[in-house]
Design an enzyme around this catalytic site. Structure first.
Site, PDB file in Angstrom:
ATOM      1  N   THR A  83      61.877  54.539  31.200  1.00  0.00           N
ATOM      2  CA  THR A  83      61.468  55.206  32.434  1.00  0.00           C
ATOM      3  C   THR A  83      61.864  54.323  33.600  1.00  0.00           C
ATOM      4  O   THR A  83      62.011  53.105  33.437  1.00  0.00           O
ATOM      5  CB  THR A  83      59.945  55.411  32.451  1.00  0.00           C
ATOM      6  OG1 THR A  83      59.524  55.872  33.738  1.00  0.00           O
ATOM      7  CG2 THR A  83      59.197  54.126  32.150  1.00  0.00           C
ATOM      8  N   CYS A 196      66.902  57.584  37.690  1.00  0.00           N
ATOM      9  CA  CYS A 196      65.939  58.331  36.889  1.00  0.00           C
ATOM     10  C   CYS A 196      66.641  58.612  35.577  1.00  0.00           C
ATOM     11  O   CYS A 196      67.786  59.093  35.572  1.00  0.00           O
ATOM     12  CB  CYS A 196      65.540  59.632  37.589  1.00  0.00           C
ATOM     13  SG  CYS A 196      64.472  60.680  36.592  1.00  0.00           S
TER      14      CYS A 196
END
Length: 230
Positions: A83, A196
């Protein structure tokens, strides 16, 4: 081969890409039937996202730290958080475990430096772009970070949370993101960080002329280098 520890589920789509790329990478490097030795703990994305939105970071840190401790107990030699946004608590997770944590910002910064870039653009969630925890870590490597205009933040958030985390890859959204990347190039970025993990599902190097630095791909490559080091 060392065992790679993963804390994923943020989202599970990106975690699946991590797993696939790790095994493809091991097969490419070693051949035969070789696959990556790995341990994965997957958290509930809805739970940690709700805590993120409420700014309850101590609780987020404990959830990810407990997942990291579980991965360590299962035999992992080092840890990756799969992440970007939740690297906000990477320091707390790292302090809770006794194995190294491979910090994503360090990995992408080192890759940028290797490509002789001094200014990089960053696109990601509005949270990752509006806070400094990730950009400051990149900048600590001597790089300048350029962000999109704030009017693009909601567009990127919509594409990530409404489409990519659900596995939806939409051509119109790709065109929107490519336009944002091109604006960063015009603003002086020598390369763009896909900040991301899900963005690599949408944008590839063939879509743009500016060098693309994919967080997932680079994180995986760093993990393989560690896992296969003598």
């Amino acid at each position: 081969m060392k065992t790679i520890g993963l804390v994923g589920g943020m989202s599970w789509e990106s975690s699946a890409v991590y797993y696939r790329l790790l095994n493809e990478g091991v097969e490419e490097r070693l051949g035969g039937l070789t696959s990556a030795k790995s341990v994965l703990a997957s958290v509930d994305f809805a739970e940690v996202t709700a805590l993120q939105q409420a700014e309850r970071w101590d609780e987020v840190a404990e959830i990810l730290a407990e997942a990291g401790r579980g991965v360590e107990r299962a035999g992992a030699d080092f840890l990756l958080l799969c992440t970007t946004a939740f690297h906000r608590v990477a320091d707390q997770v790292e302090a809770a475990i006794d194995i190294p944590l491979v910090h994503l910002a360090d990995v992408v910064a080192e890759a940028s430096t290797e490509q002789r870039l001094d200014t990089v653009g960053l696109i990601g969630t509005s949270f990752a772009m509006s806070r400094t925890f990730f950009t400051d870590r990149i900048a600590s490597h001597g790089l300048k970070v350029v962000l999109p205009e704030e009017r693009h933040f909601e567009t990127l958030n919509r594409i990530i949370y409404s489409e990519l985390v659900h596995g939806k890859v939409v051509d119109d959204s790709r065109r929107e993101v490519v336009q944002i990347v091109e604006e960063l190039w015009d603003a002086g970025a020598g390369g763009v960080i896909l900040g991301c993990t899900e963005l690599e599902l949408l944008v590839r190097q063939a879509d743009v002329e500016i060098p693309v630095l994919g967080c997932t791909t680079l994180h995986v490559q760093a993990a393989l280098d560690l896992a296969l080091a003598d």
